[in-house]
Design a protein around this motif. Structure first.
Motif, PDB file in Angstrom:
ATOM      1  N   GLY A 437     -13.724  26.551  73.763  1.00 50.61           N
ATOM      2  CA  GLY A 437     -13.192  25.623  72.778  1.00 50.61           C
ATOM      3  C   GLY A 437     -14.104  25.460  71.581  1.00 50.61           C
ATOM      4  N   PHE A 438     -15.422  25.398  71.825  1.00 40.10           N
ATOM      5  CA  PHE A 438     -16.362  25.269  70.715  1.00 40.10           C
ATOM      6  C   PHE A 438     -16.323  26.515  69.834  1.00 40.10           C
ATOM      7  CE2 PHE A 438     -20.507  25.791  68.726  1.00 40.10           C
ATOM      8  CZ  PHE A 438     -20.708  24.537  68.156  1.00 40.10           C
ATOM      9  N   LEU A 439     -16.316  27.689  70.438  1.00 44.28           N
ATOM     10  CA  LEU A 439     -16.286  28.928  69.654  1.00 44.28           C
ATOM     11  C   LEU A 439     -14.980  29.066  68.887  1.00 44.28           C
ATOM     12  CD1 LEU A 439     -17.954  31.409  72.182  1.00 44.28           C
ATOM     13  CD2 LEU A 439     -19.002  30.274  70.207  1.00 44.28           C
ATOM     14  N   ASP A 440     -13.890  28.634  69.488  1.00 47.77           N
ATOM     15  CA  ASP A 440     -12.606  28.670  68.781  1.00 47.77           C
ATOM     16  C   ASP A 440     -12.644  27.773  67.555  1.00 47.77           C
ATOM     17  OD1 ASP A 440     -11.559  30.429  70.612  1.00 47.77           O
ATOM     18  OD2 ASP A 440     -10.394  28.920  71.710  1.00 47.77           O
ATOM     19  N   SER A 441     -13.297  26.617  67.690  1.00 48.24           N
ATOM     20  CA  SER A 441     -13.397  25.694  66.565  1.00 48.24           C
ATOM     21  C   SER A 441     -14.241  26.297  65.443  1.00 48.24           C
ATOM     22  CB  SER A 441     -14.003  24.371  67.041  1.00 48.24           C
ATOM     23  OG  SER A 441     -14.029  23.422  65.992  1.00 48.24           O
ATOM     24  N   ILE A 442     -15.311  26.986  65.790  1.00 52.62           N
ATOM     25  CA  ILE A 442     -16.120  27.686  64.780  1.00 52.62           C
ATOM     26  C   ILE A 442     -15.257  28.725  64.054  1.00 52.62           C
ATOM     27  CG2 ILE A 442     -18.018  29.334  64.466  1.00 52.62           C
ATOM     28  CD1 ILE A 442     -19.088  26.593  64.943  1.00 52.62           C
ATOM     29  N   ARG A 443     -14.514  29.500  64.819  1.00 52.44           N
ATOM     30  CA  ARG A 443     -13.658  30.537  64.213  1.00 52.44           C
ATOM     31  C   ARG A 443     -12.622  29.924  63.284  1.00 52.44           C
ATOM     32  NH1 ARG A 443      -9.816  32.432  68.516  1.00 52.44           N
ATOM     33  NH2 ARG A 443      -8.966  30.389  67.923  1.00 52.44           N
ATOM     34  N   ASP A 444     -11.961  28.880  63.738  1.00 55.64           N
ATOM     35  CA  ASP A 444     -10.869  28.295  62.972  1.00 55.64           C
ATOM     36  C   ASP A 444     -11.359  27.612  61.698  1.00 55.64           C
ATOM     37  OD1 ASP A 444      -9.258  29.181  65.008  1.00 55.64           O
ATOM     38  OD2 ASP A 444      -9.055  27.216  65.975  1.00 55.64           O
ATOM     39  N   ASN A 445     -12.567  27.038  61.761  1.00 53.74           N
ATOM     40  CA  ASN A 445     -13.058  26.270  60.616  1.00 53.74           C
ATOM     41  C   ASN A 445     -13.861  27.091  59.612  1.00 53.74           C
ATOM     42  OD1 ASN A 445     -12.254  23.381  60.956  1.00 53.74           O
ATOM     43  ND2 ASN A 445     -13.279  23.630  62.928  1.00 53.74           N
ATOM     44  N   PHE A 446     -14.416  28.235  60.063  1.00 58.10           N
ATOM     45  CA  PHE A 446     -15.300  28.976  59.166  1.00 58.10           C
ATOM     46  C   PHE A 446     -14.855  30.412  58.910  1.00 58.10           C
ATOM     47  CE2 PHE A 446     -17.824  25.509  60.871  1.00 58.10           C
ATOM     48  CZ  PHE A 446     -18.349  24.976  59.710  1.00 58.10           C
ATOM     49  N   GLY A 447     -13.847  30.853  59.593  1.00 62.07           N
ATOM     50  CA  GLY A 447     -13.243  32.130  59.241  1.00 62.07           C
ATOM     51  C   GLY A 447     -13.964  33.364  59.725  1.00 62.07           C
ATOM     52  N   PHE A 448     -14.869  33.238  60.675  1.00 58.86           N
ATOM     53  CA  PHE A 448     -15.470  34.434  61.290  1.00 58.86           C
ATOM     54  C   PHE A 448     -15.376  34.300  62.803  1.00 58.86           C
ATOM     55  CE2 PHE A 448     -19.133  31.535  61.071  1.00 58.86           C
ATOM     56  CZ  PHE A 448     -19.721  31.689  62.320  1.00 58.86           C
ATOM     57  N   GLU A 449     -15.403  35.423  63.470  1.00 55.20           N
ATOM     58  CA  GLU A 449     -15.302  35.452  64.920  1.00 55.20           C
ATOM     59  C   GLU A 449     -16.693  35.393  65.539  1.00 55.20           C
ATOM     60  OE1 GLU A 449     -13.908  35.052  68.424  1.00 55.20           O
ATOM     61  OE2 GLU A 449     -12.406  35.442  66.859  1.00 55.20           O
ATOM     62  N   PRO A 450     -17.062  34.279  66.172  1.00 52.72           N
ATOM     63  CA  PRO A 450     -18.396  34.180  66.782  1.00 52.72           C
ATOM     64  C   PRO A 450     -18.465  35.032  68.049  1.00 52.72           C
ATOM     65  CG  PRO A 450     -17.108  32.234  67.305  1.00 52.72           C
ATOM     66  CD  PRO A 450     -16.281  33.052  66.347  1.00 52.72           C
ATOM     67  N   PRO A 451     -19.639  35.461  68.438  1.00 52.25           N
ATOM     68  CA  PRO A 451     -19.774  36.259  69.654  1.00 52.25           C
ATOM     69  C   PRO A 451     -19.335  35.451  70.875  1.00 52.25           C
ATOM     70  CG  PRO A 451     -21.928  35.536  68.883  1.00 52.25           C
ATOM     71  CD  PRO A 451     -20.949  35.183  67.812  1.00 52.25           C
ATOM     72  N   ARG A 452     -18.741  36.124  71.835  1.00 49.28           N
ATOM     73  CA  ARG A 452     -18.200  35.432  73.010  1.00 49.28           C
ATOM     74  C   ARG A 452     -19.076  35.610  74.254  1.00 49.28           C
ATOM     75  NH1 ARG A 452     -13.683  32.027  71.780  1.00 49.28           N
ATOM     76  NH2 ARG A 452     -13.187  32.606  69.628  1.00 49.28           N
ATOM     77  N   ASN A 453     -19.905  36.609  74.272  1.00 49.47           N
ATOM     78  CA  ASN A 453     -20.764  36.800  75.438  1.00 49.47           C
ATOM     79  C   ASN A 453     -21.895  35.780  75.437  1.00 49.47           C
ATOM     80  OD1 ASN A 453     -21.546  38.383  73.057  1.00 49.47           O
ATOM     81  ND2 ASN A 453     -23.346  38.934  74.258  1.00 49.47           N
ATOM     82  N   HIS A 454     -22.297  35.370  76.626  1.00 51.46           N
ATOM     83  CA  HIS A 454     -23.390  34.405  76.730  1.00 51.46           C
ATOM     84  C   HIS A 454     -24.695  35.018  76.234  1.00 51.46           C
ATOM     85  CE1 HIS A 454     -21.266  31.835  80.043  1.00 51.46           C
ATOM     86  NE2 HIS A 454     -20.711  31.728  78.854  1.00 51.46           N
ATOM     87  N   GLY A 455     -25.549  34.142  75.696  1.00 48.68           N
ATOM     88  CA  GLY A 455     -26.841  34.591  75.224  1.00 48.68           C
ATOM     89  C   GLY A 455     -27.937  34.312  76.244  1.00 48.68           C
ATOM     90  N   PHE A 456     -29.189  34.368  75.788  1.00 45.35           N
ATOM     91  CA  PHE A 456     -30.350  34.164  76.648  1.00 45.35           C
ATOM     92  C   PHE A 456     -30.840  32.719  76.556  1.00 45.35           C
ATOM     93  CE2 PHE A 456     -31.502  38.849  75.800  1.00 45.35           C
ATOM     94  CZ  PHE A 456     -30.781  39.266  76.924  1.00 45.35           C
ATOM     95  N   ASP A 457     -31.206  32.146  77.711  1.00 41.90           N
ATOM     96  CA  ASP A 457     -31.915  30.878  77.706  1.00 41.90           C
ATOM     97  C   ASP A 457     -33.411  31.153  77.548  1.00 41.90           C
ATOM     98  OD1 ASP A 457     -32.874  31.676  80.210  1.00 41.90           O
ATOM     99  OD2 ASP A 457     -31.527  30.366  81.330  1.00 41.90           O
ATOM    100  N   VAL A 458     -34.263  30.147  77.756  1.00 42.23           N
ATOM    101  CA  VAL A 458     -35.699  30.327  77.522  1.00 42.23           C
ATOM    102  C   VAL A 458     -36.289  31.378  78.450  1.00 42.23           C
ATOM    103  CG1 VAL A 458     -37.944  29.224  77.814  1.00 42.23           C
ATOM    104  CG2 VAL A 458     -36.192  28.091  76.478  1.00 42.23           C
ATOM    105  N   VAL A 459     -36.047  31.234  79.745  1.00 46.08           N
ATOM    106  CA  VAL A 459     -36.628  32.185  80.703  1.00 46.08           C
ATOM    107  C   VAL A 459     -36.098  33.588  80.452  1.00 46.08           C
ATOM    108  CG1 VAL A 459     -36.696  32.834  83.143  1.00 46.08           C
ATOM    109  CG2 VAL A 459     -37.138  30.464  82.475  1.00 46.08           C
ATOM    110  N   GLU A 460     -34.810  33.713  80.194  1.00 44.00           N
ATOM    111  CA  GLU A 460     -34.222  35.027  79.919  1.00 44.00           C
ATOM    112  C   GLU A 460     -34.761  35.608  78.609  1.00 44.00           C
ATOM    113  OE1 GLU A 460     -29.943  34.077  82.136  1.00 44.00           O
ATOM    114  OE2 GLU A 460     -30.251  33.629  80.001  1.00 44.00           O
TER     115      GLU A 460
END
Length: 773
Positions: A437-460
Motif C-alpha cells: 500500500g505504501f509503495l502504491d501510494s508513492i507510485r500514484d502520487n509521484f509518477g514513478f514505479e518504486p522497487p518492490r523487492n525488499h531491501g537490506f536491514d542493518v545486519v544484512e
C-alpha cells in the motif's frame, strides 16, 4: 543480593583502581546533582547566553524538540522554564557548542591520529563547519565545496551496476521531512536498502506488536499513566535513557499506581526520584518509585510472564471472570483456547527457576496485578535485543489481552523508544520492507514505479558490504560503526566500500573507519535556525506515543556552510537523478510546507498536516489499539504460543548485556562518569555479581579480558576493570560501544534480525599484560 554485602566504598572514601574511582551508587535520580551537571555542560560548551536560550526553548510548544530520547511532552502542563532533563541538557550542550572544526583542524590531524583517541575525545572537538572529503590513499580530510561533494557522490552512485549496491542508513535524529524526502529519493534511485537505527533497537517491538495487535506502535498516552493501577517496567533504565519518564511515574504513584520493575540491575532511576522541578526534590526529598523489584536473570522475562499467566489462569478457574477479562477475551481475541492449554502445560516451579527469582517475589507481583485491569507494560532494549525478543513482546501482548488491558484508559502497551524521531522515520517510510500500500501510494502520487523487492536491514547491509555486494554507504546521521554489532567485522565491511558518506553535526568514529573515499557533509542541528528563502522553517517529529509536533531551531548556526537535512537530500537527488526524476525537488527547498503537503497525500493520518501541526502541541496519529481495535487479519488480538529458551552455559561462562552510562546518549559520550552506578573516570568496566567473582577467582579492581566465541569466532575486548555490583547471578554488564566487538553479527533476534546485545555469552579471564588501563 543486598548492596551492603558488595564492599561498596563510601562517598567520603572512594576506592581507586588504575584511574577508576568507585563510589556508592546513587540512592535517587536527578535532584540537585542533576541540575548541577546540566548547568556545567551547558556553560562549558555553549556559554550562558547561547546555552540558556537553547534550554528555555527546549521541548516547548513553540521551540525545538530534544534530539535525545523520544519520551513525549505533556499535552497541557509543560513547565515553561525547564521542560527537559539532565541528559537532554547534555545533548543540547553537545550540539549547541561554540567549538567548530574545519580545514585547518583536519590538515593538522590525520585519520590515524584521530582514530587513536577515545570516543569521548573524538566527539569533543566541536561542530563540523564545512564539507570534507577524504581522497583515495589520503591520510587527511580536506575541505571541498558542496557542488564538488554532490557531483562526486552522484558519479559514484550512478556508476554502480545496480542501485542495490548502495545502502542508505538513517539515524533516529532525522526529521519527518528529511526522512520522507530521503526514502523518496532512494526509491526513485531504485532500491529499498533503507537500514535504520530501529533495526538495532525496537524492530522486535514493531514486528511483535504488528503480528499480535495489528500496529507496530505502543497504545498508551501520558494520560493513561495517571489512570493506571499497575505499571510494569521491563528491561528499561528510564533514569538514564528516558529521564522525563520519571516525572510521569511520580505522578502515577501519587494517583495510586503500583510500579513493578523487572531488571537484572536495580537502576537508580527505577528506585527513587528527586524531582528538580519541585521544591521538595531540590531539598533532597525522594519519591520512591518501585514498589516491587524483580531482579531477573537475562533472558528470563518470557518465563516470568508465563509464570504470572499460569497463576492467573489457575486462579480464574476457581473464580471465573474475577482474574481474567473473559468477555474481552471472547469478543476481541483469537487463539485463547490453544494458548490456555499451552500455559497450563507448564511447570510453575520450572518457569520461576528460569527467571532466577524466588517464588515469593513472583507471588508478590502476581497479587499486585491479580485483581487489576488497568495495567500498562513498558519495555525497552532489555527486552528487544534477545534471541526470543519478538516472542517475549508477544508474551507481553498475551498478558495484556488476558486482562483486557488494551483499548481502555490506564492500560496498554508502551515500548519506550530511544531516539527522538526513530518512530517518525518509520512512519515516513524508512523501512527496508515497505508495504504494498505504501509503495502504491508513492507510485500514484509521484509518477514513478518504486522497487518492490525488499531491501537490506542493518545486519544484512553489513554483510553485503563485507562480501563486496554493497559498495556505497550513505548515512543520514548517526555513528554507524559504533552503533552496530561485531565491530571488527563491521569495520572490515566499511573498508570494503568504494565510498562512505556521513551527514553529521560532529566528528565520530565512523568518519575514521571509511571506504576508499569518504565524505562528511555537515548539517544543521535541531537547535539551529533553519532559514530558506528568508523565512525560518520548522520540521516535525513523532514521539513514542504517536504525537507529531513542530520543532523550530533558534540558535545561529556556527558556520554559513551548513545545510539542513531536507536541503541536502534535495540537492543530492537533483545531482544523482537529474532530468530523469519525476519529483519537483526545487519546491521542497523553497518552503517545507511543500514537503508536508506531499506527506499528507501519501501517508494516512496526516490529513490537514500543515494546519494541525501548527496547533500548539501538534496532534495524535491514528492508533487502532487505542480505540480497542486490532488491525490483524481476524480483526482481533492474537494470542501467541512460545516456549522460553534457557541458554546452556558452561561453568565459566556468563550472560552479558551492553548498557549506557549516565554520561552518554546512544553512541555520544558526554563524559567518563556514571554517577548513578558509582563509576567515575573510566568506561572500560565490567559489572559482576559478587558470587560470580568468587567462583571465577576475581576481585574488585582486577583487569580482565572478555571473550566471546559464538560461531567459532574468537572475539576479545581487552582490559576491563572488574566492579562488584548488585546484578543477577550469572549475568554481567558492560558499556557500549566499547563491547560491541563482542556482539556477534550472526546472533540476532528471530524475525526482527536485531543484534542480541542484551544476551552475549562471555568468558572473563585475567589480563596478562602489565600495562595499565
Amino acid at each position: 543480593m543486598a548492596e551492603e554485602n558488595l564492599n561498596i566504598p563510601s562517598e567520603e572514601n572512594p576506592e581507586v583502581f588504575l584511574g577508576l574511582r568507585l563510589r556508592k551508587p546513587s540512592d535517587s535520580a536527578a535532584g540537585i546533582p542533576g541540575v548541577t551537571q546540566a548547568l556545567k555542560h551547558i556553560l562549558k560548551e555553549a556559554g550562558p547566553a547561547r546555552g540558556f536560550k537553547a534550554l528555555l526553548n527546549l521541548n516547548q510548544k513553540t521551540g525545538f524538540d530534544c534530539s535525545s530520547c523520544a519520551w513525549p511532552d505533556p499535552d497541557d502542563d509543560r513547565n515553561g522554564v525547564a521542560e527537559y532533563c539532565e541528559n537532554g541538557a547534555k545533548a543540547i550542550a553537545d550540539e549547541a557548542t561554540t567549538k567548530k572544526i574545519g580545514a585547518k583542524f583536519f590538515s593538522e590531524n590525520s585519520i590515524f591520529q584521530l582514530a587513536n583517541q577515545s570516543d569521548y575525545e573524538i566527539g569533543k572537538h566541536g561542530r563540523i563547519a564545512e564539507p570534507l572529503f577524504l581522497r583515495k590513499g589520503s591520510s587527511h580530510y580536506e575541505s571541498v565545496s558542496w557542488e564538488f561533494a554532490f557531483d562526486r557522490i552522484a558519479k559514484e552512485l550512478n556508476s554502480l551496476a545496480s542501485p542495490d549496491e548502495a545502502m542508505f542508513y538513517t539515524s533516529g535524529r532525522t526529521s519527518n521531512e528529511a526522512a520522507f524526502l530521503y526514502q523518496l529519493f532512494v526509491r526513485e534511485f531504485g532500491t529499498n536498502n533503507l537500514p535504520d537505527c530501529s533495526n538495532m533497537c525496537h524492530e522486535s517491538s514493531g514486528v511483535a506488536l504488528s503480528e499480535s495487535l495489528g500496529i507496530g506502535k505502543g497504545s498508551v498516552t501520558l494520560e493513561d499513566f495517571y489512570q493506571a493501577e499497575v505499571i510494569m517496567i521491563l528491561g528499561q533504565n528510564p533514569g538514564t535513557n528516558h529521564p522525563r519518564m520519571l516525572t510521569a511515574l511520580q505522578k502515577a504513584k501519587a494517583k495510586g499506581a503500583t510500579i513493578i520493575s523487572v531488571n537484572p540491575m536495580p537502576e537508580t532511576g527505577l528506585m527513587a526520584f528527586s524531582n528538580p522541578q519541585q521544591i521538595g526534590g531540590l531539598l533532597g526529598h525522594e519519591t520512591k518509585l518501585t514498589d516491587i523489584f524483580l531482579q531477573i536473570k537475562l533472558n528470563g522475562d518470557m518465563a516470568l510472564l508465563q509464570a504470572l499467566e499460569l497463576m492467573m489462569i489457575r486462579d480464574d478457574h476457581c473464580k471465573p471472570g474475577l482474574v481474567l477479562d473473559r468477555d474481552f477475551i471472547a469478543s476481541s481475541t483469537s487463539g485463547f483456547d490453544q494458548f490456555e492449554k499451552h500455559i497450563l502445560s507448564n511447570d510453575l516451579e520450572q518457569l520461576i527457576a528460569s527467571t532466577g527469582l524466588k517464588y515469593q517475589d513472583v507471588e508478590e507481583a502476581y497479587f499486585a496485578i491479580r485483581d487489576k485491569k488497568k495495567i500498562i507494560v513498558c519495555w525497552a532494549m532489555g527486552i528487544t535485543q534477545h534471541k526470543q525478543a519478538v516472542d517475549t513482546i508477544k508474551e507481553i501482548a498475551n498478558f495484556l489481552l488476558l486482562k483486557g488491558s488494551i483499548g481502555k484508559p490506564g492500560a496498554g502497551t508502551c515500548p519506550v523508544r530511544g531516539h527522538s524521531n526513530v518512530q517518525g522515520d518509520r512512519t515516513m517510510g524508512i523501512y527496508e520492507k515497505p508495504s504494498v500500500g505504501f509503495l502504491d501510494s508513492i507510485r500514484d502520487n509521484f509518477g514513478f514505479e518504486p522497487p518492490r523487492n525488499h531491501g537490506f536491514d542493518v545486519v544484512e547491509s553489513i554483510r553485503a558490504m563485507h562480501s563486496g555486494k554493497g559498495k556505497v554507504l550513505f548515512a543520514m546521521g548517526g555513528n554507524f560503526l559504533s552503533a552496530t554489532p561485531d565491530t571488527g567485522f563491521t569495520a572490515e565491511a566499511l573498508r570494503n566500500c568504494s565510498l562512505t558518506v556521513h551527514v553529521s553535526t560532529k566528528l565520530n568514529r565512523s568518519h575514521l573507519v571509511h571506504g576508499e573515499e569518504a565524505f562528511i557533509l555537515p548539517c544543521l542541528a535541531r537547535s539551529d535556525k533553519d532559514v530558506q528563502q528568508d523565512e525560518i522553517q520548522f520540521i516535525t517529529c513523532e514521539n513514542s506515543m504517536g504525537v507529531v509536533q513542530m520543532s523550530k531551531g533558534m540558535l545561529k548556526p556556527i558556520s554559513d556552510k551548513l545545510l539542513s537535512e531536507p536541503v541536502i537530500v534535495c540537492l543530492l537527488a537533483k545531482a544523482v537523478l537529474g532530468n530523469r526524476s519525476k519529483v519537483n525537488w526545487d519546491q521542497y527547498m523553497l518552503h517545507y510546507d511543500a514537503i508536508r503537503a506531499d506527506i499528507e497525500r501519501t501517508i494516512p493520518g496526516f490529513e490537514d498536516f500543515n494546519h494541525r501541526v501548527r496547533n500548539p502541541g501538534g496532534f495524535y496519529l491514528p492508533n487502532c489499539n487505542r480505540e480497542g481495535k486490532f488491525d490483524t487479519a481476524s480483526g482481533k488480538g492474537i494470542f501467541n504460543i512460545a516456549v522460553p529458551n534457557v541458554p546452556a552455559l558452561e561453568k565459566d561462562e556468563l550472560m552479558m548485556m551492553t548498557i549506557r552510562s549516565h554520561d552518554q546518549f546512544n553512541t555520544t559520550i558526554y563524559g567518563n562518569d556514571d554517577r548513578y552506578r558509582g563509576i567515575f573516570n573510566e568506561r572500560r568496566v565490567i559489572f559482576m555479581n559478587e558470587n560470580d567473582m568468587k567462583r571465577l577467582y576475581l576481585r574488585i579492581g582486577d583487569v580482565v579480558d572478555i571473550t566471546n566465541n559464538f560461531g567459532g569466532v574468537c572475539r576479545i575486548a581487552r582490559k576491563f576493570v572488574v566492579v562488584a555490583y548488585s546484578i543477577a547471578e550469572g549475568c554481567a554488564a558492560t558499556y557500549f560501544p566499547e563491547t560491541n566487538v563482542l556482539v556477534p553479527i550472526d546472533s540476532v533476534a528471530e524475525k526482527s534480525n536485531t543484534p542480541t546485545s542484551k544476551l552475549v555469552v562471555i568468558k572473563v579471564i585475567k589480563h596478562q599484560g602489565k600495562e595499565a588501563v
